[in-house]
Design an enzyme around this catalytic site. Structure first.
Site, PDB file in Angstrom:
ATOM      1  N   LYS A   5       4.248  -5.040   4.155  1.00 24.91           N
ATOM      2  CA  LYS A   5       3.175  -5.989   4.445  1.00 24.91           C
ATOM      3  C   LYS A   5       3.691  -7.330   4.965  1.00 24.91           C
ATOM      4  CE  LYS A   5      -0.196  -3.957   1.282  1.00 24.91           C
ATOM      5  NZ  LYS A   5       0.576  -2.748   0.976  1.00 24.91           N
ATOM      6  N   GLU A  42      -0.791 -15.005  -0.459  1.00 27.56           N
ATOM      7  CA  GLU A  42      -1.812 -15.190   0.553  1.00 27.56           C
ATOM      8  C   GLU A  42      -2.898 -16.138   0.036  1.00 27.56           C
ATOM      9  OE1 GLU A  42      -1.932 -10.708   2.288  1.00 27.56           O
ATOM     10  OE2 GLU A  42      -3.011 -11.059   0.429  1.00 27.56           O
ATOM     11  N   ARG A  61      -2.608   5.913   9.716  1.00 29.18           N
ATOM     12  CA  ARG A  61      -3.089   7.266   9.432  1.00 29.18           C
ATOM     13  C   ARG A  61      -4.596   7.313   9.638  1.00 29.18           C
ATOM     14  NH1 ARG A  61      -5.727   5.923   4.857  1.00 29.18           N
ATOM     15  NH2 ARG A  61      -4.727   4.500   3.384  1.00 29.18           N
TER      16      ARG A  61
END
Length: 424
Positions: free
Chosen positions: A116, A178, A271
């Site tokens: 990430k 974050e 995906r």
């Protein structure tokens, strides 16, 4: 087009991939664990191979067993579904090294977006909006390894907690910090990297109805997204895909601040998503077919320049779980009656006489309901939930009946805190 396909997954997604492959004349191979021997996907494939015991490490995550099954059955390609090995770059490389077609993105793209922190840095460099929001394990997923902090003292505490959790669960203590939004909507964009190198976006999905940071209801289009915002979201998602040379199906997830209309990159899933059917409903595209076409080097069945949403679709994840506390409730299924009618689709992994075991995710089926507009889709969803009969394991249909009647949801003006408020 690929002539034979091994589906390296189980349950509803294996059954769903097999359905499209068979429609295209592709021979299908199912692989299964001892616990899943009686499930529909095993019987519906042209050929089925037992991988091993129920433990995923000995079956659905057993790379050697899966490759041996592919060799023994003469499969040309492998579709990983979602979960298990679907975002494992090493598995994707191994598949290719064995001379098989990998129905998914290039392993390098999986690697690039899998971490990430690295993914955010790549997105920032590509001009995709990013912003910090929470304390999150870099190697986490599925809502695990996340915490919000209201002040510096709480940040220090939560940072240490998440780091310790990440080290224990994922073997990687990397943590990113974050910005936390008090009110936020979870919006994602479906992308498809075509065989000719172009990346196209097939609109957005609203994924803000969540329990324990995991999605349980999605809808498309999002009631919070205007045509102008959709254009911005799709353009950013295309840039994200182009930044890593993306091929095949993927999803760019964002957080939307409803107060300002700003959106920020969250992560990219390399995906097919659980909630892909609602995009199929509003765009008239079979995403599994498109995956197979990309993997075969063929052009899409649709004109990318003519993509536009038509109508509205809602997906409900029917899980074997307590509808109040959301705790797993596996068991033998004595009754299974699916709803039917206009605008109703059920992607199920089980049937009467089968058993939901505690070995895997609690998802039993996906109820997808569509209509010409959101109000009609909600009405049809209410009727479909009432008509769906499941007895044996615990199931969350009563929860969805509650959501579909909730004034906040019905208004369309909701956020990721909606379930928490319903349970307060």
């Amino acid at each position: 087009m690929i002539g034979s396909l091994l589906v390296a997954n189980r349950g509803e997604i294996a059954r769903r991939v097999i359905r499209t492959a068979k429609r295209l004349g592709i021979r299908t191979v199912a692989v299964y664990s001892e616990a899943d021997a009686g499930l529909p996907f095993v019987a519906e494939a042209d050929e089925a191979v037992l991988l091993g015991p129920a433990n995923p490490a000995q079956s659905y995550r057993n790379v050697e067993a899966i490759l041996s099954a592919a060799k023994a059955t003469g499969a040309q390609a492998i579709h990983p579904g979602y979960g298990f090995l679907s975002e494992n770059a090493d598995f994707a490389r191994t598949v290719v090294e064995h001379g098989l077609v990998w129905v998914g993105p290039d392993p390098a793209a999986i690697d690039a977006m899998g971490d990430k922190i690295n993914a955010r840095n790549l997105m920032a460099a590509a001009g995709v909006p990013v912003a910090p929001v929470m304390v999150k394990a870099a190697a986490g997923g599925g809502g695990m390894g996340m915490a919000a902090a209201a002040d510096e003292a709480a940040l220090r505490v939560e940072y240490d907690k998440v780091r310790g959790f990440a080290e224990r669960m994922f073997g990687d203590g990397s943590v990113l910090i974050e910005r936390y939004f008090p009110r936020v909507r979870h919006i994602e964009v479906q992308i498809l990297g075509l065989a000719d190198g172009r990346v196209v976006a097939l609109g957005e999905r609203e994924c803000s109805v969540q329990r324990r940071n995991q999605k349980v209801l999605e809808e498309s289009p999002s009631p919070a997204v205007s045509p102008q915002l959709r254009a911005r979201l799709c353009a950013a998602a295309v840039r994200a895909g182009e930044a890593v040379g993306y091929r095949n199906a993927g999803t760019v997830e964002c957080l939307l601040d409803p107060a300002t209309g700003e959106f920020f990159f969250l992560e990219m899933n390399t995906r097919l998503q659980v909630e892909h059917p609602i995009t199929e409903s509003v765009y008239g595209v079979d995403l599994v077919e498109e995956q197979l076409r990309v993997a075969s080097g063929l052009p899409p069945t649709f004109d990318p320049a003519a993509l536009a949403p038509q109508g509205h679709a809602i997906e409900l994840r029917i899980n074997a779980e307590d509808p109040k506390r959301f705790l797993p409730g596996p068991g033998a299924i004595s009754t299974w009656v699916e709803p039917a009618g206009e605008g109703i689709r059920v992607d199920s992994g089980y049937a009467a006489g089968t058993t939901v075991t505690p070995n895997y995710d609690s998802l039993m089926a996906k109820l997808i309901v569509s209509g010409p507009d959101r109000a009609t889709a909600i009405e049809r969803a209410r009727a479909a939930v009432a008509a769906f009969q499941i007895a044996g394991p615990k199931q969350n249909l009563p929860f969805f009946a509650e959501v579909l009647d909730n004034p906040e949801f019905v208004s369309g003006d909701y956020d990721t805190g909606i379930v928490g408020r319903m349970r307060a």
